[in-house]
Design a protein around this motif. Structure first.
Motif, PDB file in Angstrom:
ATOM      1  N   ARG A 212      -7.519  -6.694   4.989  1.00 36.25           N
ATOM      2  CA  ARG A 212      -5.992  -7.369   5.077  1.00 36.25           C
ATOM      3  C   ARG A 212      -5.858  -7.465   6.625  1.00 36.25           C
ATOM      4  O   ARG A 212      -5.877  -6.520   7.560  1.00 36.25           O
ATOM      5  CB  ARG A 212      -5.363  -6.577   4.560  1.00 36.25           C
ATOM      6  CG  ARG A 212      -5.333  -5.984   3.322  1.00 36.25           C
ATOM      7  CD  ARG A 212      -3.907  -5.848   2.402  1.00 36.25           C
ATOM      8  NE  ARG A 212      -3.141  -5.050   3.263  1.00 36.25           N
ATOM      9  CZ  ARG A 212      -3.018  -3.652   3.383  1.00 36.25           C
ATOM     10  NH1 ARG A 212      -4.074  -2.839   2.684  1.00 36.25           N
ATOM     11  NH2 ARG A 212      -2.088  -3.188   4.038  1.00 36.25           N
ATOM     12  N   ASP A 214      -2.972  -8.251   7.895  1.00 35.43           N
ATOM     13  CA  ASP A 214      -1.822  -7.559   8.481  1.00 35.43           C
ATOM     14  C   ASP A 214      -2.092  -6.248   8.713  1.00 35.43           C
ATOM     15  O   ASP A 214      -1.484  -5.485   9.636  1.00 35.43           O
ATOM     16  CB  ASP A 214      -0.631  -7.619   7.216  1.00 35.43           C
ATOM     17  CG  ASP A 214      -1.024  -7.018   6.114  1.00 35.43           C
ATOM     18  OD1 ASP A 214      -2.252  -6.632   5.940  1.00 35.43           O
ATOM     19  OD2 ASP A 214      -0.293  -6.674   5.239  1.00 35.43           O
ATOM     20  N   LYS A 215      -3.044  -5.567   8.118  1.00 36.78           N
ATOM     21  CA  LYS A 215      -3.619  -4.211   8.595  1.00 36.78           C
ATOM     22  C   LYS A 215      -4.090  -4.036   9.769  1.00 36.78           C
ATOM     23  O   LYS A 215      -3.825  -3.472  10.738  1.00 36.78           O
ATOM     24  CB  LYS A 215      -4.237  -3.553   7.557  1.00 36.78           C
ATOM     25  CG  LYS A 215      -4.973  -2.170   7.516  1.00 36.78           C
ATOM     26  CD  LYS A 215      -5.470  -1.678   6.441  1.00 36.78           C
ATOM     27  CE  LYS A 215      -5.486  -0.231   6.727  1.00 36.78           C
ATOM     28  NZ  LYS A 215      -6.451   0.598   5.425  1.00 36.78           N
ATOM     29  N   GLN A 248      -5.048 -14.632   6.163  1.00 38.60           N
ATOM     30  CA  GLN A 248      -4.816 -13.639   5.304  1.00 38.60           C
ATOM     31  C   GLN A 248      -5.652 -12.586   5.401  1.00 38.60           C
ATOM     32  O   GLN A 248      -5.030 -11.348   5.218  1.00 38.60           O
ATOM     33  CB  GLN A 248      -4.334 -13.939   3.776  1.00 38.60           C
ATOM     34  CG  GLN A 248      -3.321 -15.051   3.606  1.00 38.60           C
ATOM     35  CD  GLN A 248      -2.998 -15.420   2.373  1.00 38.60           C
ATOM     36  OE1 GLN A 248      -2.784 -14.443   1.553  1.00 38.60           O
ATOM     37  NE2 GLN A 248      -3.147 -16.637   1.821  1.00 38.60           N
ATOM     38  N   TYR A 249      -7.109 -12.856   5.442  1.00 40.19           N
ATOM     39  CA  TYR A 249      -8.052 -11.884   5.505  1.00 40.19           C
ATOM     40  C   TYR A 249      -8.959 -12.049   6.440  1.00 40.19           C
ATOM     41  O   TYR A 249      -9.077 -12.981   7.034  1.00 40.19           O
ATOM     42  CB  TYR A 249      -8.825 -11.788   4.032  1.00 40.19           C
ATOM     43  CG  TYR A 249      -7.877 -11.319   2.855  1.00 40.19           C
ATOM     44  CD1 TYR A 249      -7.623 -10.133   2.318  1.00 40.19           C
ATOM     45  CD2 TYR A 249      -7.389 -12.412   2.260  1.00 40.19           C
ATOM     46  CE1 TYR A 249      -6.831  -9.645   1.271  1.00 40.19           C
ATOM     47  CE2 TYR A 249      -6.492 -12.108   1.079  1.00 40.19           C
ATOM     48  CZ  TYR A 249      -6.282 -11.012   0.519  1.00 40.19           C
ATOM     49  OH  TYR A 249      -5.544 -10.637  -0.591  1.00 40.19           O
ATOM     50  N   CYS A 311      -9.738  -0.176   9.606  1.00 38.83           N
ATOM     51  CA  CYS A 311      -8.829  -0.744   8.541  1.00 38.83           C
ATOM     52  C   CYS A 311      -9.773  -1.081   7.175  1.00 38.83           C
ATOM     53  O   CYS A 311      -9.284  -1.552   6.327  1.00 38.83           O
ATOM     54  CB  CYS A 311      -8.682  -2.406   9.097  1.00 38.83           C
ATOM     55  SG  CYS A 311      -7.616  -2.104  10.474  1.00 38.83           S
ATOM     56  N   GLU A 313     -11.006  -0.449   3.609  1.00 36.30           N
ATOM     57  CA  GLU A 313     -10.692   0.534   2.610  1.00 36.30           C
ATOM     58  C   GLU A 313     -11.547   0.541   1.511  1.00 36.30           C
ATOM     59  O   GLU A 313     -11.345   1.149   0.374  1.00 36.30           O
ATOM     60  CB  GLU A 313      -9.484  -0.187   1.930  1.00 36.30           C
ATOM     61  CG  GLU A 313      -8.246  -0.515   2.946  1.00 36.30           C
ATOM     62  CD  GLU A 313      -7.073  -1.140   2.341  1.00 36.30           C
ATOM     63  OE1 GLU A 313      -7.055  -1.762   1.151  1.00 36.30           O
ATOM     64  OE2 GLU A 313      -6.161  -1.149   2.997  1.00 36.30           O
TER      65      GLU A 313
END
Length: 451
Positions: A212, A214-215, A248-249, A311, A313
């Motif tokens: 992500r 934003d992360k 976005q990614y 970042c 996950e």
């Protein structure tokens, strides 16, 4: 509506198969059926990149098609020289920038699902799609005009005049076609032909995920991976990151190269851990990874890379398999394209593009007015003559790129940039047009005998 000239069956609803279906829509007298093994048409994976050479082929599918693609692209179309990918030597505490790859045009980057969706939205009325249709076998009669009979694993059958295997690296069509070919060659060549049926492990393991944006931005505002493609190189391991889906990614593709394991049987725990293969029963080459498992090969990388890795996950492990160089991609009225014909290493981002080029040239020879039911084998032989040498060369170049990125060559670091650029510039300095013109010339030249 003109009378049907012939019926084409395409096994596989990935990028190559759908490119062929859309390309054949220019010829309303050709009926197309696309048979997809999955329950729905979908593409596996996260990001996909298309270099200018192959994107120019997609432009031939029409302005509406191009504009829809551009709406989903994370990069704009240009034919100017632009900085494309930054390369860093990163297997050290403080990384160093090696070079910036300059390309004539951008690497057009897409979320794979969006990219695939554009093709689906442009399938013509002359094309019928069929889901949950995995090919079990086919029978190709000796007669050039009798239909080919397809049998699927659900027990259903269908017929066609031309069968195209666009069914990926584990292609069922390839297996049957090569067995047909093996039946007409001498005993020495027979074993060589049959050895090409099954894919082989390349010794490469891929680690894929989406991060992500934003992360990453919260952890490291202005990080270079949010803005541009960056490749972090290390001994025997490296990873590439680039923004997709309009920022976005960040797409993450990491790799480890074990040259001593090329051609061996892949073992799920070869990397000293066992990924989860839950939900992957039909693909023993793919497994789910925890975040810790995915970043483990890159633990010693520089801080700039660690900001990205922190970042993560979780993600997916892929054992990268390839297809041996085939003696032919056609036999009679059956042909292969894309990964079914030449699954290659991913180190030039050329797999999807080569499928697109295969499909468009194949559509050109099949759609030509001179191609009839009786001359289909000749048309497919022309396709093989023009496409197989080129895709074979791209596969070799892709392998070299991976070796360079894994610091497994004797190329001095100060020469890596020039070496890689020269090895890769076919993707933005050449076009398919010359081969398309040659294909038309060969189809029209009745005196030309394709061997």
């Amino acid at each position: 509506m003109p009378s049907p000239r012939f019926r084409v069956a395409i096994c596989g609803g990935g990028v190559g198969g759908l490119t062929l279906a859309v390309s054949l829509s220019r010829y309303p007298d050709i009926i197309v059926d696309v048979y997809e093994a999955a329950q729905s048409f979908r593409e596996v994976g996260a990001g996909v990149g298309i270099w200018p050479r192959s994107f120019k082929v997609l432009q031939k599918l029409g302005p509406d098609f191009e504009q829809q693609l551009l709406r989903y692209s994370s990069s704009g179309w240009t034919e100017e020289f632009v900085p494309s990918i930054k390369y860093r030597k990163s297997d050290q505490v403080i990384g160093t920038e090696l070079f910036t790859l300059m390309t004539k045009g951008e690497l057009m980057r897409f979320h794979r699902a969006h990219f695939h969706g554009v093709f689906l939205s442009h399938l013509p009325p002359s094309c019928t799609t069929h889901n949950s249709k995995r090919l079990k076998s086919y029978i190709q009669p000796c007669s050039k005009t009798s239909p080919i009979t397809l049998t699927f694993t659900d027990g259903s059958t269908a017929t066609c005049d031309i069968l195209i295997g666009a069914d990926g690296i584990k292609s069922a069509v390839r297996g049957f076609m090569l067995r047909e070919l093996a039946g007409v060659v001498n005993s020495h060549a027979k074993q060589s032909v049959l050895s090409c049926i099954n894919p082989v492990w390349s010794g490469v393991t891929a680690y894929r995920t989406l991060i992500r944006a934003d992360k990453l931005r919260a952890r490291c505002p202005g990080h270079r991976a949010l803005l541009e493609p960056v490749q972090y190189l290390g001994k025997d391991a490296f990873f590439l990151v680039y923004p997709i889906s309009h920022g976005q990614y960040v797409n993450f593709a990491g790799f480890t190269l074990q040259p001593d394991l090329i051609g061996t049987a892949y073992e799920a725990d070869a990397g000293n851990f066992r990924p989860s293969f839950k939900g992957k029963a039909n693909n023993e080459w793919v497994g789910e990874l925890t975040a810790e498992q995915l970043i483990r090969p890159f633990r010693g990388f520089e801080g700039d890379a660690q900001s990205i890795l922190k970042c993560v996950e979780g993600g997916t492990l892929w054992a990268v398999h390839t297809v041996k160089t085939l003696p032919a991609t056609n036999f009679g009225r059956v042909a292969l394209l894309g990964d079914a014909a030449h699954a290659m290493m991913p180190f030039q981002g050329a797999g999807a593009g080569q499928s697109i080029e295969d499909a468009y040239l194949l559509a050109t020879v099949l759609g030509h007015k001179s191609t009839t039911l009786e001359t289909i084998p000749r048309a497919l032989a022309i396709y093989d003559k023009l496409r197989r040498p080129f895709s074979t060369d791209v596969a070799l170049r892709s392998r070299l790129n991976g070796q360079i990125c894994a610091l497994q060559t004797n190329i001095p670091l100060h020469k890596v940039g020039d070496t890689m650029t020269k090895n890769w510039e076919w993707a933005w300095l050449t076009e398919l047009d010359d081969d398309l013109e040659e294909a038309v010339r060969l189809v029209e030249d009745r005196s030309f005998n394709v061997i």
